[in-house]
Write an enzyme that holds these catalytic residues in place. Structure first.
Site, short mmCIF file in Angstrom:
data_model
loop_
_atom_site.label_atom_id
_atom_site.label_comp_id
_atom_site.label_asym_id
_atom_site.label_seq_id
_atom_site.Cartn_x
_atom_site.Cartn_y
_atom_site.Cartn_z
N ASP A 1 0.83 -1.12 -0.07
CA ASP A 1 0.01 -0.21 0.10
C ASP A 1 0.83 1.14 0.08
O ASP A 1 1.68 1.47 0.82
CB ASP A 1 -0.87 0.16 1.49
CG ASP A 1 -2.08 0.81 0.98
OD1 ASP A 1 -3.33 0.67 0.98
OD2 ASP A 1 -1.96 2.12 1.22
N ASN B 1 -13.06 -3.51 2.43
CA ASN B 1 -13.93 -2.49 2.48
C ASN B 1 -14.82 -2.64 1.24
O ASN B 1 -14.33 -2.94 0.21
CB ASN B 1 -13.37 -1.17 2.60
CG ASN B 1 -12.49 -0.92 3.62
OD1 ASN B 1 -12.63 -1.48 4.79
ND2 ASN B 1 -11.31 -0.30 3.70
N VAL C 1 -11.15 2.74 -3.73
CA VAL C 1 -10.76 2.42 -4.97
C VAL C 1 -11.52 1.20 -5.49
O VAL C 1 -11.78 0.10 -4.64
CB VAL C 1 -9.06 1.88 -5.03
CG1 VAL C 1 -9.02 1.15 -6.30
CG2 VAL C 1 -8.23 2.85 -4.73
N HIS D 1 -10.32 -5.62 -3.45
CA HIS D 1 -8.86 -5.91 -2.81
C HIS D 1 -9.02 -6.23 -1.20
O HIS D 1 -9.92 -5.94 -0.69
CB HIS D 1 -8.09 -4.48 -2.92
CG HIS D 1 -8.62 -3.36 -2.35
ND1 HIS D 1 -9.36 -2.55 -3.16
CD2 HIS D 1 -8.43 -2.53 -1.37
CE1 HIS D 1 -9.87 -1.48 -2.29
NE2 HIS D 1 -9.32 -1.63 -1.32
N MET D 2 -8.19 -6.79 -0.94
CA MET D 2 -8.13 -7.32 0.40
C MET D 2 -6.84 -6.68 1.11
O MET D 2 -5.73 -6.69 0.39
CB MET D 2 -7.81 -8.72 0.51
CG MET D 2 -7.88 -9.45 2.02
SD MET D 2 -7.74 -11.27 1.84
CE MET D 2 -9.28 -11.59 1.45
N HIS D 3 -6.96 -5.91 2.24
CA HIS D 3 -5.70 -5.51 2.98
C HIS D 3 -5.29 -6.56 3.59
O HIS D 3 -6.06 -6.99 4.61
CB HIS D 3 -6.21 -4.24 3.87
CG HIS D 3 -6.85 -3.13 3.31
ND1 HIS D 3 -6.02 -2.06 2.81
CD2 HIS D 3 -7.91 -2.62 2.56
CE1 HIS D 3 -6.71 -1.12 2.25
NE2 HIS D 3 -7.96 -1.63 2.03
P1 AMP Z 1 -9.81 0.85 0.18
O1 AMP Z 1 -10.00 2.31 1.04
O2 AMP Z 1 -10.26 -0.04 0.84
O3 AMP Z 1 -10.45 1.08 -1.04
O4 AMP Z 1 -8.19 1.07 0.21
C1 AMP Z 1 -7.48 1.60 -1.03
C2 AMP Z 1 -5.98 1.44 -0.78
O5 AMP Z 1 -5.35 1.74 -1.83
C3 AMP Z 1 -5.78 2.72 0.20
O6 AMP Z 1 -5.13 2.19 1.67
C4 AMP Z 1 -4.74 3.39 -0.55
O7 AMP Z 1 -3.64 3.92 0.12
C5 AMP Z 1 -4.05 2.39 -1.68
N1 AMP Z 1 -3.70 3.02 -2.85
C6 AMP Z 1 -4.38 3.92 -3.71
N2 AMP Z 1 -3.40 4.25 -4.95
C7 AMP Z 1 -2.46 3.12 -4.64
C8 AMP Z 1 -1.34 3.00 -5.66
N3 AMP Z 1 -1.10 3.61 -6.58
N4 AMP Z 1 -0.45 1.97 -5.05
C9 AMP Z 1 -0.47 1.36 -3.76
N5 AMP Z 1 -1.60 1.65 -3.02
C10 AMP Z 1 -2.55 2.60 -3.34
#
Ligand code: AMP
Ligand code: ZN
Length: 113
Positions: free
Chosen positions: A29, A86, A95, A99-101
């Protein structure tokens, strides 16, 4: 193609990729919330957890196996870690590509939202 994660997957924008297979890409991230913060992403564009079809449902299991493997690689499998998905605006999804954090490497709070 405006999806930032599709652009990462296709190599159009750079990222710190830590894992790849036929179905999944994982990268660090850009704004880490913990010492280990990795995003595990299906290569197929699926907008959100709420958009998962029956046909695509196995991808969640595959993503979980990748999360476990990466936790092992990052040295946090014994200490413990958290996976978070999320979905949608009130779920905190910024985004719109599923995706899984994977979060770990520090004591995470008990708060879920
Ligand atoms: P969410 O809020 O669950 O949609 O998480 C989106 C995540 O994507 C956030 O933690 C951002 O920091 C991460 N993110 C956005 N753009 C990028 C990128 N270009 N490279 C890596 N992580 C990203
Ligand atoms: Zn996408």
């Amino acid at each position: 193609m405006s999806c930032v994660f599709c652009q990462i997957i296709s190599g159009k924008i750079p990222s710190d990729i830590v894992y790849q297979d036929e179905e999944i890409t994982a990268f660090r991230d850009i704004e880490p919330q913990a010492p280990v913060h990795i995003l595990i992403v299906p290569k197929k564009h699926i907008g959100a957890l709420g958009d998962i079809s029956h046909e695509d449902a196995t991808i969640i299991g595959e993503m979980t196996l990748v999360a476990n493997k990466l936790a092992e690689q990052e040295g946090i499998s014994q200490r413990g870690y958290r996976v978070v998905v999320n979905s949608g605006p009130e779920g905190g999804q910024a985004v719109s590509h599923l995706h899984m954090h994977l979060l770990g490497g520090r004591q995470l709070s008990g708060q879920l939202g």
